[in-house]
Design a protein around this motif. Structure first.
Motif, PDB file in Angstrom:
ATOM      1  N   THR A  29       0.855  -1.192   0.000  1.00 29.68           N
ATOM      2  CA  THR A  29       0.000   0.000   0.000  1.00 29.68           C
ATOM      3  C   THR A  29       0.885   1.234   0.000  1.00 29.68           C
ATOM      4  O   THR A  29       1.864   1.293   0.751  1.00 29.68           O
ATOM      5  CB  THR A  29      -0.887   0.030   1.271  1.00 29.68           C
ATOM      6  N   VAL A  30       0.542   2.219  -0.825  1.00 24.09           N
ATOM      7  CA  VAL A  30       1.260   3.491  -0.769  1.00 24.09           C
ATOM      8  C   VAL A  30       0.413   4.472   0.029  1.00 24.09           C
ATOM      9  O   VAL A  30      -0.800   4.552  -0.156  1.00 24.09           O
ATOM     10  CB  VAL A  30       1.599   4.024  -2.188  1.00 24.09           C
ATOM     11  N   LEU A  31       1.071   5.177   0.956  1.00 22.69           N
ATOM     12  CA  LEU A  31       0.398   6.171   1.795  1.00 22.69           C
ATOM     13  C   LEU A  31       0.847   7.552   1.345  1.00 22.69           C
ATOM     14  O   LEU A  31       2.030   7.900   1.468  1.00 22.69           O
ATOM     15  CB  LEU A  31       0.768   5.929   3.264  1.00 22.69           C
ATOM     16  N   LEU A  32      -0.094   8.317   0.791  1.00 20.51           N
ATOM     17  CA  LEU A  32       0.220   9.653   0.277  1.00 20.51           C
ATOM     18  C   LEU A  32      -0.413  10.708   1.176  1.00 20.51           C
ATOM     19  O   LEU A  32      -1.420  10.441   1.836  1.00 20.51           O
ATOM     20  CB  LEU A  32      -0.338   9.815  -1.147  1.00 20.51           C
ATOM     21  N   GLY A  33       0.138  11.899   1.149  1.00 23.34           N
ATOM     22  CA  GLY A  33      -0.456  13.003   1.906  1.00 23.34           C
ATOM     23  C   GLY A  33       0.531  14.133   2.002  1.00 23.34           C
ATOM     24  O   GLY A  33       1.736  13.907   1.955  1.00 23.34           O
ATOM     25  N   PRO A  34       0.030  15.370   2.131  1.00 26.67           N
ATOM     26  CA  PRO A  34       0.933  16.520   2.190  1.00 26.67           C
ATOM     27  C   PRO A  34       1.812  16.506   3.441  1.00 26.67           C
ATOM     28  O   PRO A  34       1.530  15.750   4.384  1.00 26.67           O
ATOM     29  CB  PRO A  34      -0.020  17.726   2.220  1.00 26.67           C
ATOM     30  N   ASN A  35       2.817  17.345   3.460  1.00 25.81           N
ATOM     31  CA  ASN A  35       3.659  17.501   4.656  1.00 25.81           C
ATOM     32  C   ASN A  35       2.761  17.809   5.846  1.00 25.81           C
ATOM     33  O   ASN A  35       1.863  18.649   5.740  1.00 25.81           O
ATOM     34  CB  ASN A  35       4.637  18.680   4.489  1.00 25.81           C
ATOM     35  N   GLY A  36       2.996  17.103   6.925  1.00 24.98           N
ATOM     36  CA  GLY A  36       2.235  17.390   8.138  1.00 24.98           C
ATOM     37  C   GLY A  36       0.892  16.683   8.211  1.00 24.98           C
ATOM     38  O   GLY A  36       0.133  16.885   9.167  1.00 24.98           O
ATOM     39  N   ALA A  37       0.570  15.837   7.224  1.00 28.48           N
ATOM     40  CA  ALA A  37      -0.731  15.142   7.228  1.00 28.48           C
ATOM     41  C   ALA A  37      -0.836  14.148   8.380  1.00 28.48           C
ATOM     42  O   ALA A  37      -1.935  13.776   8.796  1.00 28.48           O
ATOM     43  CB  ALA A  37      -0.950  14.416   5.904  1.00 28.48           C
ATOM     44  N   GLY A  38       0.300  13.681   8.875  1.00 26.70           N
ATOM     45  CA  GLY A  38       0.289  12.738  10.000  1.00 26.70           C
ATOM     46  C   GLY A  38       0.793  11.348   9.643  1.00 26.70           C
ATOM     47  O   GLY A  38       0.625  10.406  10.416  1.00 26.70           O
ATOM     48  N   GLU A 155       8.909   7.233   3.847  1.00 27.66           N
ATOM     49  CA  GLU A 155       9.604   7.980   2.785  1.00 27.66           C
ATOM     50  C   GLU A 155      10.971   7.375   2.454  1.00 27.66           C
ATOM     51  O   GLU A 155      12.001   8.034   2.605  1.00 27.66           O
ATOM     52  CB  GLU A 155       9.742   9.446   3.190  1.00 27.66           C
ATOM     53  N   PRO A 156      10.965   6.116   1.978  1.00 27.94           N
ATOM     54  CA  PRO A 156      12.249   5.434   1.784  1.00 27.94           C
ATOM     55  C   PRO A 156      13.118   6.038   0.683  1.00 27.94           C
ATOM     56  O   PRO A 156      14.322   5.804   0.675  1.00 27.94           O
ATOM     57  CB  PRO A 156      11.835   4.003   1.421  1.00 27.94           C
ATOM     58  N   THR A 157      12.513   6.824  -0.225  1.00 30.66           N
ATOM     59  CA  THR A 157      13.341   7.362  -1.319  1.00 30.66           C
ATOM     60  C   THR A 157      13.599   8.862  -1.179  1.00 30.66           C
ATOM     61  O   THR A 157      14.207   9.460  -2.066  1.00 30.66           O
ATOM     62  CB  THR A 157      12.695   7.082  -2.696  1.00 30.66           C
ATOM     63  N   ALA A 158      13.156   9.453  -0.054  1.00 37.26           N
ATOM     64  CA  ALA A 158      13.377  10.898   0.125  1.00 37.26           C
ATOM     65  C   ALA A 158      14.875  11.193   0.158  1.00 37.26           C
ATOM     66  O   ALA A 158      15.634  10.490   0.822  1.00 37.26           O
ATOM     67  CB  ALA A 158      12.720  11.371   1.413  1.00 37.26           C
ATOM     68  N   GLY A 159      15.282  12.201  -0.556  1.00 35.66           N
ATOM     69  CA  GLY A 159      16.683  12.637  -0.513  1.00 35.66           C
ATOM     70  C   GLY A 159      17.634  11.795  -1.341  1.00 35.66           C
ATOM     71  O   GLY A 159      18.840  12.042  -1.339  1.00 35.66           O
ATOM     72  N   LEU A 160      17.114  10.800  -2.061  1.00 30.52           N
ATOM     73  CA  LEU A 160      18.009   9.988  -2.897  1.00 30.52           C
ATOM     74  C   LEU A 160      18.102  10.594  -4.302  1.00 30.52           C
ATOM     75  O   LEU A 160      17.144  11.202  -4.776  1.00 30.52           O
ATOM     76  CB  LEU A 160      17.491   8.550  -3.017  1.00 30.52           C
ATOM     77  N   ASP A 161      19.246  10.390  -4.962  1.00 31.94           N
ATOM     78  CA  ASP A 161      19.341  10.870  -6.343  1.00 31.94           C
ATOM     79  C   ASP A 161      18.541   9.923  -7.244  1.00 31.94           C
ATOM     80  O   ASP A 161      18.147   8.829  -6.814  1.00 31.94           O
ATOM     81  CB  ASP A 161      20.808  11.055  -6.768  1.00 31.94           C
ATOM     82  N   PRO A 162      18.253  10.343  -8.503  1.00 30.01           N
ATOM     83  CA  PRO A 162      17.372   9.536  -9.339  1.00 30.01           C
ATOM     84  C   PRO A 162      17.847   8.094  -9.518  1.00 30.01           C
ATOM     85  O   PRO A 162      17.025   7.166  -9.512  1.00 30.01           O
ATOM     86  CB  PRO A 162      17.368  10.285 -10.675  1.00 30.01           C
ATOM     87  N   ALA A 163      19.162   7.876  -9.634  1.00 31.72           N
ATOM     88  CA  ALA A 163      19.657   6.507  -9.830  1.00 31.72           C
ATOM     89  C   ALA A 163      19.413   5.666  -8.572  1.00 31.72           C
ATOM     90  O   ALA A 163      18.977   4.510  -8.645  1.00 31.72           O
ATOM     91  CB  ALA A 163      21.139   6.534 -10.176  1.00 31.72           C
ATOM     92  N   GLN A 164      19.681   6.265  -7.419  1.00 36.11           N
ATOM     93  CA  GLN A 164      19.462   5.536  -6.162  1.00 36.11           C
ATOM     94  C   GLN A 164      17.978   5.266  -5.945  1.00 36.11           C
ATOM     95  O   GLN A 164      17.584   4.217  -5.435  1.00 36.11           O
ATOM     96  CB  GLN A 164      19.987   6.357  -4.981  1.00 36.11           C
ATOM     97  N   THR A 186       5.176   8.155   0.834  1.00 33.63           N
ATOM     98  CA  THR A 186       6.018   8.825  -0.152  1.00 33.63           C
ATOM     99  C   THR A 186       5.305  10.048  -0.688  1.00 33.63           C
ATOM    100  O   THR A 186       4.085  10.178  -0.548  1.00 33.63           O
ATOM    101  CB  THR A 186       6.368   7.871  -1.321  1.00 33.63           C
ATOM    102  N   HIS A 187       6.091  10.936  -1.301  1.00 37.96           N
ATOM    103  CA  HIS A 187       5.500  12.060  -2.029  1.00 37.96           C
ATOM    104  C   HIS A 187       5.554  11.807  -3.532  1.00 37.96           C
ATOM    105  O   HIS A 187       5.143  12.648  -4.312  1.00 37.96           O
ATOM    106  CB  HIS A 187       6.233  13.359  -1.694  1.00 37.96           C
ATOM    107  N   LEU A 188       6.089  10.650  -3.920  1.00 37.13           N
ATOM    108  CA  LEU A 188       6.222  10.358  -5.354  1.00 37.13           C
ATOM    109  C   LEU A 188       5.012   9.589  -5.837  1.00 37.13           C
ATOM    110  O   LEU A 188       4.760   8.476  -5.380  1.00 37.13           O
ATOM    111  CB  LEU A 188       7.480   9.518  -5.609  1.00 37.13           C
TER     112      LEU A 188
END
Ligand SMILES: Nc1ncnc2c1ncn2[C@@H]1O[C@H](COP(=O)(O)OP(=O)(O)OP(=O)(O)O)[C@@H](O)[C@H]1O
Length: 240
Positions: A29-38, A155-164, A186-188
């Motif tokens: 399951t992907v959990l989406l939501g804006p910053n601060g959504a909880g 957010e396992p991919t936050a801050g990673l470059d595109p290849a990572q 994630t935000h993606l």
């Protein structure tokens, strides 16, 4: 896994959840939501790190409410800290051992899960010498070592470059879930059809959408960036 009637506040004033309900099924399951959504707060409640003031978290196959322990729910936090002085395989085995495996079983499980996340070649390196993307994979291996009923990736991919990011997504894709509940915040939104079975969108401490990736995509008209438009239609375009 069910989250039923959960109330939670940080301190007296900062109320995040007021009777929060959500059901999560086996699969990814992907959990989406804006910053601060909880999202992170929800993960910490599901992992038993934070205690709700009311409501409960019910795990699959459990007869009643349980207090999630490390071996039932594994949370991979946004920042995976390397344990000073430990090698990668030792850090992963340590998680398995903490979850109740014998020392020997924890070591062999570490070998298996490091192969699953494509990090066998770094098994003998110091965790502190790895790149950010490699450390995320160590974090995933640590979570997998526990073989939990519920796996939460914040957010396992936050801050990673595109290849990572690409490499992490490939690893995530290859992780079988079956009955295991895997939830990824994630935000993606661009690859959700490829990776996930279900989509949950949160805003201001409430679930505002649950459905399949197809149902999510179909919230907007066909055309470019359709998933992003579906998301913005739900949460409002000023809040990303
Ligand atoms: N330790 C804390 N103490 C007080 N308030 C907190 C704490 N952690 C989070 N909050 C607040 O709780 C709210 C929800 O935060 P949370 O981190 O759960 O959201 P999120 O959806 O994960 O956001 P992001 O996408 O930015 O990671 C925010 O208003 C945040 O400021």
């Amino acid at each position: 896994m069910k989250i039923e009637g959960v109330y939670f506040s940080y301190g007296r004033r900062n109320e995040i959840f007021r009777g929060f309900d959500c059901e999560l099924h086996g699969g990814k399951t992907v959990l989406l939501g804006p910053n601060g959504a909880g999202k992170s707060t929800l993960f910490r409640i599901m992992a038993g790190i934070l205690k709700p003031s009311a409501g409960r978290v019910v795990l699959p196959d459990s007869p009643g409410p349980v207090s999630p322990s490390r071996s039932q729910v594994a949370l991979m936090p946004q920042d995976v800290p390397p344990i000073p002085g430990l090698r990668v395989d030792e850090q992963v085995a340590y998680s398995g051992w903490l979850a109740g495996l014998s020392r020997r079983d924890a070591q062999s499980r570490a070998v298996e899960v490091l192969a699953a996340v494509n990090l066998s070649d770094k098994a003998s390196s110091r965790a502190s010498r790895l790149s950010g993307g490699q450390l995320r994979r160590v974090g995933l291996a640590q979570a997998l070592a526990v073989n939990p009923q519920v796996l939460l990736l914040d957010e396992p991919t936050a801050g990673l470059d595109p290849a990572q990011r690409h490499s992490f997504r490939e690893v995530l894709k290859s992780v079988p879930s079956g009955d295991q509940v895997v939830v990824v915040s994630t935000h993606l939104v661009d690859d959700i059809e490829d990776l996930y079975d279900r989509v949950v969108v949160m805003n201001e401490g409430c679930v505002i959408f649950t459905g399949t990736p197809d149902e999510f995509i179909n919230l907007s008209e066909p055309g470019p960036n359709r998933a992003e438009r579906s998301y913005l239609g739900l949460v409002g375009s000023e809040r990303t």
